[in-house]
Design a protein around this motif. Structure first.
Motif, PDB file in Angstrom:
ATOM      1  N   ALA A 149       9.228  12.391  11.245  1.00  0.00           N
ATOM      2  CA  ALA A 149       8.782  13.289  12.312  1.00  0.00           C
ATOM      3  C   ALA A 149       9.334  12.839  13.662  1.00  0.00           C
ATOM      4  N   GLY A 150       9.342  11.538  13.903  1.00  0.00           N
ATOM      5  CA  GLY A 150       9.913  11.024  15.147  1.00  0.00           C
ATOM      6  C   GLY A 150      11.398  11.327  15.260  1.00  0.00           C
ATOM      7  N   ALA A 151      12.112  11.200  14.159  1.00  0.00           N
ATOM      8  CA  ALA A 151      13.544  11.507  14.163  1.00  0.00           C
ATOM      9  C   ALA A 151      13.780  12.985  14.461  1.00  0.00           C
ATOM     10  N   LEU A 152      12.973  13.852  13.882  1.00  0.00           N
ATOM     11  CA  LEU A 152      13.101  15.288  14.166  1.00  0.00           C
ATOM     12  C   LEU A 152      12.799  15.586  15.632  1.00  0.00           C
ATOM     13  N   TRP A 153      11.817  14.879  16.192  1.00  0.00           N
ATOM     14  CA  TRP A 153      11.482  15.064  17.597  1.00  0.00           C
ATOM     15  C   TRP A 153      12.654  14.664  18.495  1.00  0.00           C
ATOM     16  N   VAL A 154      13.301  13.569  18.184  1.00  0.00           N
ATOM     17  CA  VAL A 154      14.445  13.126  18.988  1.00  0.00           C
ATOM     18  C   VAL A 154      15.592  14.134  18.880  1.00  0.00           C
ATOM     19  N   VAL A 155      15.819  14.683  17.702  1.00  0.00           N
ATOM     20  CA  VAL A 155      16.857  15.711  17.534  1.00  0.00           C
ATOM     21  C   VAL A 155      16.497  16.946  18.365  1.00  0.00           C
ATOM     22  N   ALA A 156      15.224  17.351  18.346  1.00  0.00           N
ATOM     23  CA  ALA A 156      14.790  18.500  19.145  1.00  0.00           C
ATOM     24  C   ALA A 156      14.980  18.234  20.637  1.00  0.00           C
ATOM     25  N   LEU A 157      14.687  17.007  21.070  1.00  0.00           N
ATOM     26  CA  LEU A 157      14.908  16.652  22.476  1.00  0.00           C
ATOM     27  C   LEU A 157      16.388  16.717  22.839  1.00  0.00           C
ATOM     28  N   SER A 173       0.861  -1.182   0.000  1.00  0.00           N
ATOM     29  CA  SER A 173       0.000   0.000   0.000  1.00  0.00           C
ATOM     30  C   SER A 173       0.895   1.229   0.000  1.00  0.00           C
ATOM     31  N   MET A 174       0.954   1.922  -1.113  1.00  0.00           N
ATOM     32  CA  MET A 174       1.825   3.091  -1.230  1.00  0.00           C
ATOM     33  C   MET A 174       1.435   4.203  -0.246  1.00  0.00           C
ATOM     34  N   PRO A 175       0.144   4.538  -0.079  1.00  0.00           N
ATOM     35  CA  PRO A 175      -0.194   5.580   0.900  1.00  0.00           C
ATOM     36  C   PRO A 175       0.251   5.223   2.318  1.00  0.00           C
ATOM     37  N   THR A 176       0.100   3.964   2.711  1.00  0.00           N
ATOM     38  CA  THR A 176       0.531   3.540   4.043  1.00  0.00           C
ATOM     39  C   THR A 176       2.043   3.637   4.174  1.00  0.00           C
ATOM     40  N   ALA A 177       2.766   3.236   3.148  1.00  0.00           N
ATOM     41  CA  ALA A 177       4.226   3.299   3.177  1.00  0.00           C
ATOM     42  C   ALA A 177       4.704   4.740   3.289  1.00  0.00           C
ATOM     43  N   ILE A 178       4.079   5.630   2.555  1.00  0.00           N
ATOM     44  CA  ILE A 178       4.467   7.051   2.621  1.00  0.00           C
ATOM     45  C   ILE A 178       4.134   7.623   3.995  1.00  0.00           C
ATOM     46  N   ALA A 179       2.958   7.283   4.529  1.00  0.00           N
ATOM     47  CA  ALA A 179       2.573   7.790   5.849  1.00  0.00           C
ATOM     48  C   ALA A 179       3.537   7.311   6.925  1.00  0.00           C
ATOM     49  N   LEU A 180       3.933   6.048   6.872  1.00  0.00           N
ATOM     50  CA  LEU A 180       4.885   5.524   7.852  1.00  0.00           C
ATOM     51  C   LEU A 180       6.245   6.195   7.724  1.00  0.00           C
ATOM     52  N   THR A 181       6.667   6.460   6.505  1.00  0.00           N
ATOM     53  CA  THR A 181       7.943   7.154   6.289  1.00  0.00           C
ATOM     54  C   THR A 181       7.896   8.564   6.866  1.00  0.00           C
ATOM     55  N   VAL A 182       6.786   9.260   6.660  1.00  0.00           N
ATOM     56  CA  VAL A 182       6.632  10.613   7.210  1.00  0.00           C
ATOM     57  C   VAL A 182       6.620  10.565   8.734  1.00  0.00           C
ATOM     58  N   LEU A 183       5.935   9.580   9.316  1.00  0.00           N
ATOM     59  CA  LEU A 183       5.908   9.453  10.772  1.00  0.00           C
ATOM     60  C   LEU A 183       7.290   9.166  11.353  1.00  0.00           C
ATOM     61  N   VAL A 184       8.049   8.322  10.689  1.00  0.00           N
ATOM     62  CA  VAL A 184       9.411   8.028  11.157  1.00  0.00           C
ATOM     63  C   VAL A 184      10.285   9.282  11.069  1.00  0.00           C
ATOM     64  N   GLY A 242       9.104  15.364  27.304  1.00  0.00           N
ATOM     65  CA  GLY A 242       9.235  14.842  25.944  1.00  0.00           C
ATOM     66  C   GLY A 242      10.044  13.557  25.890  1.00  0.00           C
ATOM     67  N   ALA A 243      11.102  13.512  26.669  1.00  0.00           N
ATOM     68  CA  ALA A 243      11.933  12.304  26.697  1.00  0.00           C
ATOM     69  C   ALA A 243      11.188  11.147  27.347  1.00  0.00           C
ATOM     70  N   LEU A 244      10.395  11.442  28.361  1.00  0.00           N
ATOM     71  CA  LEU A 244       9.613  10.395  29.020  1.00  0.00           C
ATOM     72  C   LEU A 244       8.572   9.809  28.057  1.00  0.00           C
ATOM     73  N   ILE A 245       7.925  10.667  27.297  1.00  0.00           N
ATOM     74  CA  ILE A 245       6.965  10.189  26.295  1.00  0.00           C
ATOM     75  C   ILE A 245       7.668   9.302  25.276  1.00  0.00           C
ATOM     76  N   TRP A 246       8.839   9.717  24.838  1.00  0.00           N
ATOM     77  CA  TRP A 246       9.589   8.919  23.862  1.00  0.00           C
ATOM     78  C   TRP A 246       9.936   7.536  24.433  1.00  0.00           C
ATOM     79  N   GLN A 247      10.333   7.504  25.683  1.00  0.00           N
ATOM     80  CA  GLN A 247      10.686   6.231  26.298  1.00  0.00           C
ATOM     81  C   GLN A 247       9.465   5.327  26.457  1.00  0.00           C
ATOM     82  N   VAL A 248       8.317   5.900  26.770  1.00  0.00           N
ATOM     83  CA  VAL A 248       7.090   5.103  26.874  1.00  0.00           C
ATOM     84  C   VAL A 248       6.728   4.521  25.505  1.00  0.00           C
ATOM     85  N   LEU A 249       6.909   5.311  24.447  1.00  0.00           N
ATOM     86  CA  LEU A 249       6.674   4.787  23.094  1.00  0.00           C
ATOM     87  C   LEU A 249       7.636   3.640  22.782  1.00  0.00           C
TER      88      LEU A 249
END
Length: 109
Positions: free
Chosen positions: A22-30, A9-20, A44-51
């Motif tokens: 965004a997560g990488a940018l969040w970790v850099v911001a942290l 599913s191309m839309p699902t693959a693109i959405a997952l890539t965008v989410l990953v 923010g770090a606690l939320i990341w660890q729970v995820l």
């Protein structure tokens, strides 16, 4: 797999890539905020660890379970949560003890 294989599913693959991404940018911001001793970084770090804990639990389940990967994710997450909730980290990030914050900043240099 989006770049190496044909996606089911191309839309699902693109959405997952965008989410990953965004997560990488969040970790850099942290990371940057932790160097600046920002007060909000602990939450923010606690939320990341729970995820990460949720990902570790998922690694133990299902047909394609990977227990070693789950342990490799679980142990650092538990340690990080314990450190995030420790008194020294809380004090530094709350800026409660100016002397402790000054010592921490001088050790980083």
């Amino acid at each position: 797999d989006l770049f190496t294989e044909r996606a089911t599913s191309m839309p699902t693959a693109i959405a997952l890539t965008v989410l990953v991404a965004a997560g990488a940018l969040w970790v850099v911001a942290l990371f940057i905020a932790s160097l600046r001793l920002a007060r909000w970084v602990r939450a923010g770090a606690l939320i990341w660890q729970v995820l990460q804990l949720a990902i570790a639990v998922g690694a133990f389940q299902g047909e394609t379970a990977q227990p070693l990967a789950g342990i490799a994710i679980l142990i650092p997450s538990v340690i990080a949560i314990a450190l995030l909730l420790s008194k020294p980290v809380t004090a530094v990030l709350r800026h409660e003890d100016p002397d402790e914050e000054a010592r921490y900043r001088s050790q980083r240099r």
